[in-house]
Design an enzyme around this catalytic site. Sequence first.
Site, PDB file in Angstrom:
ATOM      1  N   ARG A  83       0.844  -1.201   0.000  1.00 28.09           N
ATOM      2  CA  ARG A  83       0.000   0.000   0.000  1.00 28.09           C
ATOM      3  C   ARG A  83       0.879   1.251   0.000  1.00 28.09           C
ATOM      4  O   ARG A  83       1.995   1.242   0.501  1.00 28.09           O
ATOM      5  CB  ARG A  83      -0.904   0.021   1.229  1.00 28.09           C
ATOM      6  CG  ARG A  83      -2.035  -0.998   1.191  1.00 28.09           C
ATOM      7  CD  ARG A  83      -2.912  -0.897   2.409  1.00 28.09           C
ATOM      8  NE  ARG A  83      -2.202  -1.269   3.617  1.00 28.09           N
ATOM      9  CZ  ARG A  83      -1.675  -0.421   4.482  1.00 28.09           C
ATOM     10  NH1 ARG A  83      -1.826   0.879   4.334  1.00 28.09           N
ATOM     11  NH2 ARG A  83      -1.028  -0.861   5.541  1.00 28.09           N
TER      12      ARG A  83
ATOM     13  N   HIS B  43     -10.623  -2.925  11.283  1.00 29.52           N
ATOM     14  CA  HIS B  43      -9.488  -3.700  10.784  1.00 29.52           C
ATOM     15  C   HIS B  43      -9.215  -4.829  11.776  1.00 29.52           C
ATOM     16  O   HIS B  43      -8.240  -4.796  12.514  1.00 29.52           O
ATOM     17  CB  HIS B  43      -8.280  -2.765  10.645  1.00 29.52           C
ATOM     18  CG  HIS B  43      -7.110  -3.349   9.900  1.00 29.52           C
ATOM     19  ND1 HIS B  43      -5.841  -2.835  10.005  1.00 29.52           N
ATOM     20  CD2 HIS B  43      -7.014  -4.386   9.026  1.00 29.52           C
ATOM     21  CE1 HIS B  43      -5.023  -3.528   9.236  1.00 29.52           C
ATOM     22  NE2 HIS B  43      -5.697  -4.471   8.642  1.00 29.52           N
TER      23      HIS B  43
ATOM     24  N   ASP C 273      -8.993 -10.195   8.611  1.00 26.56           N
ATOM     25  CA  ASP C 273      -8.541  -8.817   8.354  1.00 26.56           C
ATOM     26  C   ASP C 273      -9.591  -7.741   8.631  1.00 26.56           C
ATOM     27  O   ASP C 273      -9.244  -6.666   9.089  1.00 26.56           O
ATOM     28  CB  ASP C 273      -8.056  -8.692   6.902  1.00 26.56           C
ATOM     29  CG  ASP C 273      -7.142  -7.490   6.671  1.00 26.56           C
ATOM     30  OD1 ASP C 273      -6.184  -7.318   7.446  1.00 26.56           O
ATOM     31  OD2 ASP C 273      -7.395  -6.717   5.738  1.00 26.56           O
TER      32      ASP C 273
ATOM     33  N   ARG D 114       2.800 -11.968  -0.692  1.00 27.19           N
ATOM     34  CA  ARG D 114       1.484 -12.358  -0.168  1.00 27.19           C
ATOM     35  C   ARG D 114       0.944 -13.585  -0.888  1.00 27.19           C
ATOM     36  O   ARG D 114       1.310 -13.877  -2.031  1.00 27.19           O
ATOM     37  CB  ARG D 114       0.494 -11.214  -0.363  1.00 27.19           C
ATOM     38  CG  ARG D 114       0.864  -9.931   0.392  1.00 27.19           C
ATOM     39  CD  ARG D 114      -0.072  -9.630   1.502  1.00 27.19           C
ATOM     40  NE  ARG D 114       0.399  -8.541   2.361  1.00 27.19           N
ATOM     41  CZ  ARG D 114      -0.194  -8.204   3.497  1.00 27.19           C
ATOM     42  NH1 ARG D 114      -1.254  -8.863   3.922  1.00 27.19           N
ATOM     43  NH2 ARG D 114       0.277  -7.228   4.235  1.00 27.19           N
TER      44      ARG D 114
ATOM     45  N   TYR E   8      -1.155  -3.579  -6.984  1.00 27.41           N
ATOM     46  CA  TYR E   8      -0.868  -4.445  -5.832  1.00 27.41           C
ATOM     47  C   TYR E   8      -1.898  -4.345  -4.706  1.00 27.41           C
ATOM     48  O   TYR E   8      -2.281  -3.241  -4.296  1.00 27.41           O
ATOM     49  CB  TYR E   8       0.506  -4.094  -5.254  1.00 27.41           C
ATOM     50  CG  TYR E   8       1.120  -5.249  -4.461  1.00 27.41           C
ATOM     51  CD1 TYR E   8       1.911  -6.202  -5.087  1.00 27.41           C
ATOM     52  CD2 TYR E   8       0.870  -5.401  -3.106  1.00 27.41           C
ATOM     53  CE1 TYR E   8       2.443  -7.271  -4.381  1.00 27.41           C
ATOM     54  CE2 TYR E   8       1.402  -6.466  -2.381  1.00 27.41           C
ATOM     55  CZ  TYR E   8       2.186  -7.401  -3.031  1.00 27.41           C
ATOM     56  OH  TYR E   8       2.712  -8.452  -2.336  1.00 27.41           O
TER      57      TYR E   8
ATOM     58  N   SER F 230      -1.242  -3.576  10.196  1.00 25.74           N
ATOM     59  CA  SER F 230      -0.815  -4.449   9.101  1.00 25.74           C
ATOM     60  C   SER F 230       0.465  -5.193   9.478  1.00 25.74           C
ATOM     61  O   SER F 230       1.373  -4.612  10.074  1.00 25.74           O
ATOM     62  CB  SER F 230      -0.570  -3.617   7.850  1.00 25.74           C
ATOM     63  OG  SER F 230      -1.747  -2.907   7.525  1.00 25.74           O
TER      64      SER F 230
ATOM     65  N   CYS G  44       1.019  -7.382  11.729  1.00 29.84           N
ATOM     66  CA  CYS G  44       1.261  -7.522  13.171  1.00 29.84           C
ATOM     67  C   CYS G  44       0.519  -8.701  13.778  1.00 29.84           C
ATOM     68  O   CYS G  44       0.304  -8.757  14.987  1.00 29.84           O
ATOM     69  CB  CYS G  44       0.902  -6.232  13.894  1.00 29.84           C
ATOM     70  SG  CYS G  44       2.047  -4.892  13.508  1.00 29.84           S
ATOM     71  N   GLY G  45       0.094  -9.660  12.952  1.00 32.83           N
ATOM     72  CA  GLY G  45      -0.349 -10.937  13.526  1.00 32.83           C
ATOM     73  C   GLY G  45      -1.821 -11.285  13.449  1.00 32.83           C
ATOM     74  O   GLY G  45      -2.240 -12.228  14.120  1.00 32.83           O
TER      75      GLY G  45
HETATM   76  P1  GTP Z   1      -1.981  -7.782   7.284  1.00 32.24           P
HETATM   77  O1  GTP Z   1      -2.423  -8.839   6.338  1.00 32.24           O
HETATM   78  O2  GTP Z   1      -0.968  -6.856   6.706  1.00 32.24           O
HETATM   79  O3  GTP Z   1      -3.130  -7.011   7.862  1.00 32.24           O
HETATM   80  O4  GTP Z   1      -1.149  -8.517   8.454  1.00 32.24           O
HETATM   81  P2  GTP Z   1      -1.591  -9.396   9.716  1.00 32.24           P
HETATM   82  O5  GTP Z   1      -1.962  -8.509  10.843  1.00 32.24           O
HETATM   83  O6  GTP Z   1      -2.590 -10.408   9.293  1.00 32.24           O
HETATM   84  O7  GTP Z   1      -0.222 -10.102  10.139  1.00 32.24           O
HETATM   85  P3  GTP Z   1       0.243 -11.642  10.001  1.00 32.24           P
HETATM   86  O8  GTP Z   1      -0.575 -12.567  10.846  1.00 32.24           O
HETATM   87  O9  GTP Z   1       0.348 -11.979   8.567  1.00 32.24           O
HETATM   88  O10 GTP Z   1       1.700 -11.574  10.647  1.00 32.24           O
HETATM   89  C1  GTP Z   1       2.706 -10.748  10.143  1.00 32.24           C
HETATM   90  C2  GTP Z   1       4.057 -11.188  10.621  1.00 32.24           C
HETATM   91  O11 GTP Z   1       4.090 -11.246  12.055  1.00 32.24           O
HETATM   92  C3  GTP Z   1       4.448 -12.581  10.125  1.00 32.24           C
HETATM   93  O12 GTP Z   1       5.794 -12.570   9.726  1.00 32.24           O
HETATM   94  C4  GTP Z   1       4.259 -13.453  11.337  1.00 32.24           C
HETATM   95  O13 GTP Z   1       5.113 -14.556  11.333  1.00 32.24           O
HETATM   96  C5  GTP Z   1       4.548 -12.503  12.497  1.00 32.24           C
HETATM   97  N1  GTP Z   1       3.790 -12.898  13.715  1.00 32.24           N
HETATM   98  C6  GTP Z   1       2.461 -13.162  13.803  1.00 32.24           C
HETATM   99  N2  GTP Z   1       2.113 -13.544  15.053  1.00 32.24           N
HETATM  100  C7  GTP Z   1       3.239 -13.521  15.790  1.00 32.24           C
HETATM  101  C8  GTP Z   1       3.537 -13.811  17.163  1.00 32.24           C
HETATM  102  O14 GTP Z   1       2.677 -14.178  17.963  1.00 32.24           O
HETATM  103  N3  GTP Z   1       4.834 -13.645  17.558  1.00 32.24           N
HETATM  104  C9  GTP Z   1       5.810 -13.232  16.689  1.00 32.24           C
HETATM  105  N4  GTP Z   1       7.047 -13.099  17.156  1.00 32.24           N
HETATM  106  N5  GTP Z   1       5.580 -12.964  15.383  1.00 32.24           N
HETATM  107  C10 GTP Z   1       4.312 -13.094  14.938  1.00 32.24           C
HETATM  108  C1  SPV Z   2      -2.798  -4.525   5.201  1.00 29.24           C
HETATM  109  O1  SPV Z   2      -1.853  -3.823   4.801  1.00 29.24           O
HETATM  110  O2  SPV Z   2      -3.364  -4.328   6.301  1.00 29.24           O
HETATM  111  C2  SPV Z   2      -3.263  -5.668   4.383  1.00 29.24           C
HETATM  112  C3  SPV Z   2      -2.693  -5.822   3.038  1.00 29.24           C
HETATM  113  O3  SPV Z   2      -4.124  -6.419   4.808  1.00 29.24           O
HETATM  114  S1  SPV Z   2      -3.488  -4.795   1.877  1.00 29.24           S
HETATM  115  O4  SPV Z   2      -4.597  -5.530   1.286  1.00 29.24           O
HETATM  116  O5  SPV Z   2      -2.493  -4.459   0.850  1.00 29.24           O
HETATM  117  O6  SPV Z   2      -3.993  -3.618   2.527  1.00 29.24           O
HETATM  118 MN    MN Z   3      -4.708  -5.902   6.970  1.00 28.58          MN
END
Ligand code: GTP
Ligand code: SPV
Ligand code: MN
Length: 593
Positions: free
Chosen positions: A68, A239, A286, A377, A210, A261, A263-264
Amino acid sequence: MSSKNMKLNDWVSEIGKMCEPDSVYWCDGSKSEYDKMIGLMIDSGLATPLKKRPGSYLFRSDPSDVARVEDRTYISCRNKEDAGPTNNWMEPDKLKSIMKDLYKGCMKGRTMFVIPFSMGPVGSPIAKIGVEISDSPYVVVNMHIMTRVGTNVLDVLGKDGEFIKCLHSVGKPLSHGESDNGVWPCAPIEKKFISHFPEEDTIWSYGSGYGGNALLGKKCLALRIASVMARREGWMAEHMLILRLTNPAGRKFHIAAAFPSACGKTNLAMLRPTIPGWKCECIGDDIAWMKQGPDGRLRAINPEAGFFGVAPGTSYKSNPMAMESIKENTIFTNGVLTDDGDVWWEDMGVPCAHGIDWKGREWTPEKGEKGAHPNARFTTPATQCPVVCPDWEDPAGVPIDIFIFGGRRTSVVPLVIQSFDWDHGVYLGATSASEPTAAAFDVKGKIRRDPFAMLPFCGYNMGDYWTHWFEMGDKLGDNAPKIFYVNWFRKTADGKWLWPGFGDNSRVLKWMCERIEGKAGADKTPVGMMPSKNDLDLEGLNMNDSDISELLSVDSAKWAAEIPEIEEFISGFGRHMPTRMKAQVEKMKARLA
Ligand code: GTP
Ligand code: SPV
Ligand code: MN
């Protein structure tokens, strides 16, 4: 083809005149359409079929088009104040005139796809209909997975139904007979615009192909436009992931959690509890749309139909359910292509000795550069997740018991806090902060306040958004979810994670559920209610006492040191800053003193 809806037909022909595509194609959402689009992209060198994963393809985007673009994102309403200090703003007529110049003839040499889609189950009273016009077959296939695309959407729309107008172009016209020839089409960064006109239920996106920049049902519609609708109509667009946690006695808890984003959220949504007898099922990863139900409780639906998840870090160890989901019928963007025709990324839990990196170059680990882009992704259907909740498409939604906020904080913030009450929870949400991640192209530097993980996604003045949260609390009363704040990302002085995270996060969720049942203890601290070591189930975890104490400690001086910056942040909202927020800051100061 056209539809029965004159407004839609008129809009499509108006956009056609402006963008001058070679042809117009109305999408029906079918499998054969999906395969046809993929075929086009294999021919133009953009899609690589993955031998190891049936029905799956790898794409490589342009290095300027990998996430983004927050600096290029606009909320364009008549009064600047309505967009607030945290959004880029431009006067609608001015922005439209700039963008019309860009859109003029921008689809030459391409097909203009008309994609009717539903956010939420088709025909559900909570669902919203959008129509995306795009010149990108990559957008068509991703929309097939992420939303509900099909002619049945046009049936629901009928002759005079309302829809959200989503216009998208990659901003790369082709001359006669020219093909993309393996080069991801997009426009240079200064020509990219992700624009929202909330007063007209309209989105105009230009120059990027993207993720959230181009799949307009996601952040643009389901958060920025929907948040404005939600405020107007008294509901919430957040979100947030949504999950169902069932305890050993069979009681179901529904949790919605907002983390910024990368952050897990996806990881927590598909959690495998490490504590015996607990079960977790995924409803969304999400976005949550929530309305008060007839029983007075807050009911949540996931408006999406798929997961657009961060690939790096996803492994059988960290997120086995995501790994199972992406075995087939999945689109991968910006991973490594392995020599045996699979996709690979950093921390996938398997080695890769040689491959083609996300920039299309020969790659070995010795190169010292990442093979996959950190924001690589996968796009995969929710139905392929082995732990998708049987009720994930229930149009009535699931009743939310618990809200969680959080972010990436290597210091200061403890593992978990429970808010004293709703208003204190709103304060915790509003003051959440996080470190930057690769999910936004242009966000660098140190930690930033990211209220409710909505900083880049709130379609109106963030101060008014806080007022909306306070008012939702009043409306929900005793039915309001309990609010918690977590931090999985605390590090030791030498840079190691203090908390194991992932499946072990179930231990923290267990404490939350037991708090709701009145079973678990908590201590009052200046920042909120916190578990002591004995209140948390740490059975089977090999953690040393000093790490646990550090995770559960509050350093009042460090919290107090952040107050001046918090005061400055919230005062930036001027008369839009709710007095109840100010009251919370004063209370916090008094508790820390
Ligand atoms: P968006 O799709 O961007 O909204 O991201 P998201 O909030 O769904 O984050 P996602 O679960 O994909 O995690 C992002 C990163 O954080 C990845 O590299 C994970 O491995 C890492 N991560 C997720 N949960 C944990 C956790 O509990 N501990 C640690 N150390 N890392 C984590
Ligand atoms: C985020 O950035 O929080 C996402 C990926 O979930 S995107 O769809 O590019 O916004
Ligand atoms: Mn997101």
